[in-house]
Design an enzyme around this catalytic site. Structure first.
Site, PDB file in Angstrom:
ATOM      1  N   ASP A  24      -5.442  -8.001  -5.739  1.00 39.12           N
ATOM      2  CA  ASP A  24      -4.513  -7.202  -5.156  1.00 39.12           C
ATOM      3  C   ASP A  24      -4.897  -6.494  -3.751  1.00 39.12           C
ATOM      4  OD1 ASP A  24      -2.114  -5.748  -4.189  1.00 39.12           O
ATOM      5  OD2 ASP A  24      -2.410  -4.182  -5.935  1.00 39.12           O
ATOM      6  N   LYS A  87      -3.387  -4.283   6.691  1.00 42.72           N
ATOM      7  CA  LYS A  87      -2.100  -5.356   6.056  1.00 42.72           C
ATOM      8  C   LYS A  87      -0.978  -5.082   6.698  1.00 42.72           C
ATOM      9  CE  LYS A  87       0.014  -6.066   1.569  1.00 42.72           C
ATOM     10  NZ  LYS A  87      -0.119  -5.980  -0.018  1.00 42.72           N
ATOM     11  N   GLU A 187       4.055 -10.219  -5.341  1.00 42.78           N
ATOM     12  CA  GLU A 187       3.431  -8.855  -6.235  1.00 42.78           C
ATOM     13  C   GLU A 187       4.415  -8.647  -7.436  1.00 42.78           C
ATOM     14  OE1 GLU A 187       2.922  -6.068  -3.230  1.00 42.78           O
ATOM     15  OE2 GLU A 187       1.196  -7.046  -2.211  1.00 42.78           O
ATOM     16  N   ASP A 214       8.900  -2.570  -5.782  1.00 41.96           N
ATOM     17  CA  ASP A 214       7.442  -2.621  -5.485  1.00 41.96           C
ATOM     18  C   ASP A 214       7.509  -1.771  -4.193  1.00 41.96           C
ATOM     19  OD1 ASP A 214       4.904  -2.685  -5.041  1.00 41.96           O
ATOM     20  OD2 ASP A 214       4.932  -5.209  -4.987  1.00 41.96           O
TER      21      ASP A 214
END
Length: 621
Positions: A24, A87, A187, A214
């Site tokens: 992750d 990210k 995810e 999420d």
């Protein structure tokens, strides 16, 4: 439904005992997991807690790279050389992140708004791909120490709403870290796997329909999954790759700036103070999830915020997540009554207002039994185990988050694969020529939802050559889009009468080519880097030569508008750039380019204003 354990890149059957890790790669923290005794486990530290690695990279004075907790300690003391939230920059151009510069403590270069974002650290220049690779290398090292054996293959998760550029950038970062990335997994799908949802056989007509909410540090997505007989099918997905816990922190900062009359400009210019107040805001967010009031000292002021003030500040952001939920439900053609579970993923779902709002929207208590920080990594490990051939009862069917199509006459977007189409998948359409005797056809591929291609993201283009000359409308050109299991696109174009054909994998401006990747890997493994250095130097020199030509032309065309001092200074900077171009240091050339751009940009704006004023003289709007 059984699955055959195939490596999707090589086509080879994966050996059963091979350990494939699940990663992750998060905005705030990253985590690695694997299967142990048939169960997914995260790598644990000595105190028994999961080894959450802060997604932070620090460069020391000696250019030594530090990743994780030690790097996070440098956020306040040395923010310019400490990179976080990278990210959010993956697969992005400067145009995509313009306006957010004040959020980051480090320097984001804006010398080319269309190219991949670059980050300046000291006198070096890095892409988010390279920086993410450093985080992945740290995770690889941690799991290898835990296993006592080397690992080379991984599954990496991404937000469901990541586009093709961002997925390709993530895959490239994995390659650069020395990992064979077998699969890019959404995810939310990984989270459902981790919860074990759907692993008990459900023979009802529609199986089980769940919503996965999420909300991480920098990204948000909502996915609607239908699970039946071990098949995970994504019905719809929606989200925002610039919405997350970082934005909650920013609302707290804005609240403090206004309440305590702190200058926003000073905070942006003083990077140390900016990082200090950002980390205080992060602490406040976490603290207020369990408590009613937060107080802290900042530069002689006592800052405070209570839970009601915090919830009022973030309410518009939470409402944006619910808007995405509405869109996903509409795309799936479902009502909330059809949802059997609402799974919460990501550290930001710990905020009480988020849990309450999501529960109210779906009219049921949320499902949050697992640690939201671990759940995605655990699911990635399960998917890795599926690819290793150790679980034959599960199959993942994801969807592409955005529509894919080509540019047609008038700059229109003609969609070939609509968003929320199943992945892997294939679709095509036939086209023809628009003029008599046309021999070549340019095929430009775009991704997005707008009618005009100018409002969508260009992924790449190529030319179908040597079409036999025919009257317009007579050639039949078949264009096929093929999406692989990672949601990465291959385009095939074929003229059916002559059988002229071309097939390419779309390699967008925002990724790294296979050739570049190979050179960078050789550089990182052998510290030799000769090929990559030559390529980088040539690219820097080409960019510099273009600027030198345009710079001299600018002076010649605007001599009457510039002062002697401005002309002299510009020529001095051009001479410095020319001298740097004669050398062999690409970073010296980049630094000279940045210096020239910084000085001449205001001059160019002034010259443009004068030119426009002259053109409009005597005219009325």
């Amino acid at each position: 439904m059984a699955t055959i354990p195939i490596n999707i890149r090589t086509g080879q059957v994966v050996r059963e005992k091979e350990t494939i890790i699940g990663i992750d790669l998060g905005t705030t923290n990253s985590l690695v997991a694997y299967i142990k005794d048939g169960q997914p486990v995260c790598v644990k530290s000595e105190n028994g807690r999961s080894t959450l690695v802060p997604s932070v990279v620090h460069f020391t004075e000696n250019q030594e790279v530090i990743v994780g907790d030690a790097a996070k300690l440098k956020l306040i003391s040395d923010p310019a050389n400490t990179i976080y939230s990278v990210k959010r920059l993956m697969g992005k151009s400067y145009k995509d992140v313009s306006g957010l510069e004040g959020f980051f403590g480090y320097k984001i270069l804006d010398d080319d708004t269309e190219a991949l974002v670059k980050i300046k650290v000291k006198d070096k220049f890095f892409t988010p791909i390279e920086l993410s690779a450093l985080i992945l290398k740290e995770l690889k090292k941690i799991v290898e120490q835990d296993l006592g054996a080397p690992v080379s293959k991984a599954v990496i998760t991404v937000p469901a709403y990541f586009n093709d550029n961002q997925r390709q950038a993530t895959r490239d970062a994995g390659k650069l870290a020395g990992l064979d990335v077998l699969r890019i997994v959404n995810e939310p799908t990984a989270a459902a796997l981790a919860y074990g949802i759907g692993q008990s056989t459900d023979h009802s007509e529609n199986g089980e329909i769940i919503a996965v909410f999420d909300l991480g540090g920098g990204t948000f997505d909502i996915s609607i999954l239908q699970i039946q007989d071990g098949v995970f099918e994504v019905l719809a997905t929606n989200g925002d790759t610039f919405l997350g816990g970082d934005d909650f922190d920013k609302t707290i900062i804005d609240f403090w700036l206004e309440k305590f009359s702190i200058s926003k400009t000073e905070i942006q210019e003083d990077k140390n103070a900016g990082q200090e107040i950002r980390m205080l805001a992060e602490r406040a967010k976490v603290f207020l999830s369990q408590n009613e009031n937060f107080t802290a000292d900042f530069q002689g002021k006592t800052l405070n915020i209570n839970r009601l003030e915090f919830e009022k500040a973030i309410a518009p952001l939470v409402e944006r997540t619910l808007d995405c939920c509405k869109n996903a439900m509409r795309d799936a053609n479902l009502t909330v009554e059809k949802i059997s579970k609402v799974v919460m993923v990501g550290g930001s779902t710990r905020v009480p207002l988020v849990k309450k709002s999501v529960g109210d929207f779906f009219k049921q208590p949320v499902f949050d039994e697992l640690n939201p920080d671990e759940v995605v990594a655990l699911g990635a490990a399960i998917q890795a185990d599926i690819l290793a051939g150790n679980q034959k009862d599960l199959l993942l069917l994801d969807v592409t988050p955005l529509s894919l199509g080509i540019e047609t006459m008038g700059g229109l977007m003609d969609v070939i694969i609509p968003r929320n189409s199943k992945v892997p998948g294939k679709a095509g359409r036939q086209y023809t020529t628009s003029v008599d005797g046309q021999k070549n056809l340019k095929i430009a591929v775009f991704q997005g939802e707008r009618d005009l291609v100018e409002n969508n993201r260009k992924l790449g283009e190529f030319i179908l050559k040597n079409i036999p000359p025919m009257p317009m409308g007579l050639p039949k050109i078949d264009i096929q889009f093929i999406l692989n299991a990672d949601g990465i696109l291959t385009v095939r174009a074929r003229e059916l009468r002559s059988e002229v054909e071309q097939t390419i994998e779309i390699r967008q401006t925002y990724g790294i080519s296979e050739e570049d990747m190979a050179r960078m890997l050789i550089d990182s493994i052998q510290n030799a880097g000769a090929d990559m250095a030559v390529r980088s130097l040539l690219e820097a020199k080409n960019e510099a030569n273009n600027l030198l030509n345009s710079g001299e032309k600018f002076i010649h065309q605007n001599e009457n508008l510039l002062t002697e001092k401005e002309i002299s200074k510009t020529r001095k900077l051009l001479a410095e750039l020319r001298q740097a171009t004669d050398g062999t240091e690409k970073d010296t050339i980049h630094a000279a380019i940045e210096k020239l751009n910084k000085y001449t940009t205001p001059l160019a704006h002034r010259a443009m204003d004068v030119t426009i004023g002259a053109a409009m003289h005597g005219k009325k709007l």
